[in-house]
Design an enzyme around this catalytic site. Structure first.
Site, PDB file in Angstrom:
ATOM      1  CG  ASP A  50      -1.983   1.087   1.190  1.00  0.00           C
ATOM      2  OD1 ASP A  50      -2.315   1.549   0.082  1.00  0.00           O
ATOM      3  OD2 ASP A  50      -2.460   1.479   2.271  1.00  0.00           O
ATOM      4  CD  GLU A  58      -4.622  10.230   5.265  1.00  0.00           C
ATOM      5  OE1 GLU A  58      -5.123  10.120   4.142  1.00  0.00           O
ATOM      6  OE2 GLU A  58      -4.620   9.293   6.084  1.00  0.00           O
ATOM      7  CG  ASP A  71      -1.865   6.586   7.041  1.00  0.00           C
ATOM      8  OD1 ASP A  71      -1.923   7.277   6.015  1.00  0.00           O
ATOM      9  OD2 ASP A  71      -2.310   5.425   7.112  1.00  0.00           O
TER      10      ASP A  71
END
Ligand code: GLC
Length: 650
Positions: free
Chosen positions: A149, A334, A292
């Protein structure tokens, strides 16, 4: 004597209970270092307590949890290198350092920019020429092998991806950059780790302690219940939110890919592990953590399991820990979510300004692309003027492109407010940017078509989406000039809106879509690699060659960056207020600053446009001076803007 009057009785008790233990842990440090630690603990203890108490407070072992957390903070503080302790004081004194108009972020995959961490040093002159003061080093920590990813499946948080170098290389790089006034940001993936991470491996081997680090279910009963209200993030290549493992006969929560296991933050052990890792990396010199996928950190049955209140508590607690033990550090959230949820990542109400210091302005990015395609800014003006107020101690991360796709986060309500159909507009944007609309200038690709919702996200580089790829293929000089102007319009927007502009590597020299990922089996299934090209240093060299595309673009970008640096009105402490431009092709805002107002005006069309001069007189700007072009601007009753022109008027 401690100054603890601001603490609630409960927090005061918890604080006092920790003091004997802390005096042991801090022993040996200079008296001043001990005092500094305790001062910061006093200052941030309430925030920390308010973050963890609602989550872990009802557990029997809460007292022990607080002790272990306090020990961790003290131990890492003790281990913190002297030069970073000086930086801590500097940041205590200059808490607005990341809000300044002189801040500029540059974002890249280490491997694709410089090969290795050591290789970055060689490109320092380039970065300094740009004016970068903040580098987001992507895919830095050690991910799983094979598909990962884009580096967001971490197998070891305490090591660097082997190809890139060692953790010592990271530390050395941080030091080198810090000496030049450049801060390092890396990703700290909070929602999940790779299934190859030691925690997951031991969980798969049946260790109950580690199974508790994850969400595991003996059968489909609960997963099926959750699925009723859960969206799919990667419907194409990772449908569903749970994966089955026969070796343990359990279903594991995997929001993203099968190999990314969601961490169970209801377990205080997970909090302690991640805090430990955060301090460890901070002591190596990392200054900014990009947290994240934070929206997904807390699960609640019957919801979409995003933006749950507990997420804000956890983030407030992590930030407070950092403020106490490693105060130079700031957090960037994020969370690619709707405005009302997004604002909570800065903190609202009792958490006002306490959650994270930086968050991505996803809406500004989406609205830039939306207005470009439609040559109509009404939706943008509506959405951005409805935005909730931000605390004064934060900065938006403003950006046009990043390593991810663009999702058309336009709600039906917002579209309806300007007489658009949400569905039709989102579909138009996908068609437009996939190059499937007759008059489109863009060359992008659809990412993750979801037939159920009709969503089609978009991949592609800034240059290719803004028309450069097509103009070059058609050898169309007029289109080429327009593509460059569109790009510069965007740069002026992210540099002039207020916030920390995050430039995505290669956009400044117009790197086009990179189709080579299709030949790599680990990447081929994910077309986000289209916009993750390798840096092209030959092209970068052309930035000095007169009349090349690279030079026209790059020098335009530099001009905007320099203008930003000399415009104090752009400090993030002050927020932009959106104003009606009275012309649907123009977008405008005012930034109120003690030095006077700054009016930003942007022409989103390839035609000349006019705006009424009252926009300026209302702000008491009589003789407008454009900070971008460094000249006075002629105004009569109206002001005229050239195609894609942008003005920063003071
Ligand atoms: C973040 C990253 C994205 C990744 C996801 C899951 O959104 O930006 O690239 O796929 O998290 O880790």
């Amino acid at each position: 004597m401690q100054n603890v009057h601001h603490l609630t009785p409960e927090a005061r008790r918890a604080f006092s209970a920790l003091l004997p233990l802390l005096s042991r842990e801090l022993k040996g440090l200079s008296r001043r270092d001990q005092q500094l630690f305790l001062l910061r603990l006093e200052r941030y203890f309430q925030d920390l307590f308010d973050g963890v108490q609602p989550i872990y407070g009802r557990r029997e072992e809460f007292g022990e949890f607080m002790e272990r957390l306090a020990c961790l903070m003290a131990q890492h503080y003790r281990a913190r290198p002297e030069e970073l302790k000086i930086l801590d004081v500097e940041r205590d004194l200059t808490p607005d350092w990341f809000q300044r108009e002189t801040m500029l972020g540059y974002v890249f995959y280490v491997e694709r920019f410089a090969g290795t961490l050591q290789g970055i040093e060689q490109h320092l002159p380039y970065l300094q020429e740009l004016g970068a003061t903040y580098l987001h080093l992507m895919s830095c920590l050690r991910p799983r092998e094979g598909e990962n990813d884009g580096g967001f499946a971490i197998a070891d948080y305490r090591n660097v991806e082997a190809k890139l170098g060692s953790i010592d290389d990271l530390e050395n790089l941080c030091r080198t950059l810090r000496k030049r006034g450049i801060s390092v940001c890396i990703d700290l993936v909070l929602n999940h780790c790779a299934k190859e991470h030691e925690w997951a491996v031991r969980a798969r081997q049946g260790e109950a302690r580690y199974q508790d680090y994850f969400y595991m279910f003996p059968d489909r009963t609960l997963p099926d219940e959750y699925e009723k209200s859960l969206p799919e993030i990667f419907p194409d290549f990772a449908p569903g939110n749970f994966s089955y493992y026969p070796e343990i006969d359990k279903w594991v929560w995997t929001t993203f890919n099968e190999y990314q296991w969601d961490l169970n933050w209801t377990n205080p052990e997970v909090f302690l592990e991640i805090a430990d890792i955060m301090f460890y990396l901070a002591n190596r010199g990392v200054e900014v953590f990009r947290l994240d996928a934070v929206a997904f950190m807390w699960k609640r049955l019957g919801t979409n399991c995003q933006n749950q209140p507990e997420v804000y508590d956890l983030l407030q607690a992590l930030r407070s820990c950092a403020k106490i033990a490693t105060p130079a550090v700031v957090h960037k959230a994020e969370a690619i979510v709707s405005p009302d949820d997004l604002i909570k990542y800065f903190g609202v109400g009792k958490r006002f300004g306490k959650v994270s210091q930086i968050a991505y302005h996803n809406s500004l990015m989406v609205q830039y692309w939306s207005s470009l395609a439609s040559r109509d800014t009404r939706l943008m003006t509506h959405v951005l003027s409805e935005f909730p107020h931000t605390p004064p101690n934060i900065a938006w991360g403003t950006y046009l492109r990043c390593h991810d796709d663009i999702g058309w986060a336009v709600t039906d309500d917002d579209a309806g407010a300007v007489k658009l159909s949400g569905l039709a507009h989102r579909s138009f944007l996908s068609n437009f940017y996939a190059g499937q609309f007759p008059e489109s200038f863009a060359r992008g690709e659809v990412f993750q078509h979801n037939p159920q919702t009709g969503d089609r996200r978009i991949s592609g580089t800034l240059a290719s989406l803004a028309g450069l790829e097509q103009a070059l293929a058609d050898r169309d000089e007029r289109q080429l000039a327009l593509a460059i102007e569109r790009t510069l319009l965007g740069y002026a927007l992210i540099c002039g809106f207020g916030g920390l502009p995050l430039l995505y590597m290669g956009d400044e020299i117009g790197l086009l879509n990179d189709y080579s990922y299709r030949k790599n089996p680990d990447l081929a299934g994910d077309n986000r690699w289209l916009h993750r090209p390798f840096m092209d240093w030959d092209k970068a060299a052309l930035r000095q060659a007169p009349n090349t595309v690279e030079q026209r673009l790059y020098q335009g970008v530099i001009k905007i960056i320099r203008a930003r640096q000399r415009t104090p009105h752009l400090n993030s402490t002050y927020e932009a207020t959106i104003v009606e431009a009275g012309n649907p092709a123009l977008f405008a805002y005012v930034r109120h600053h003690p030095l006077g107002s700054l009016v930003g005006v942007y022409n989103f069309s390839e035609r000349f446009q006019q705006i009424s001069a009252t926009l300026l007189s209302r702000q008491r700007i009589k003789q407008p001076y454009d900070q971008l072009e460094q000249r006075f601007v002629e105004v009569g009753d109206t002001l005229t803007l050239a195609p894609y022109q942008r003005l920063w008027l003071i």
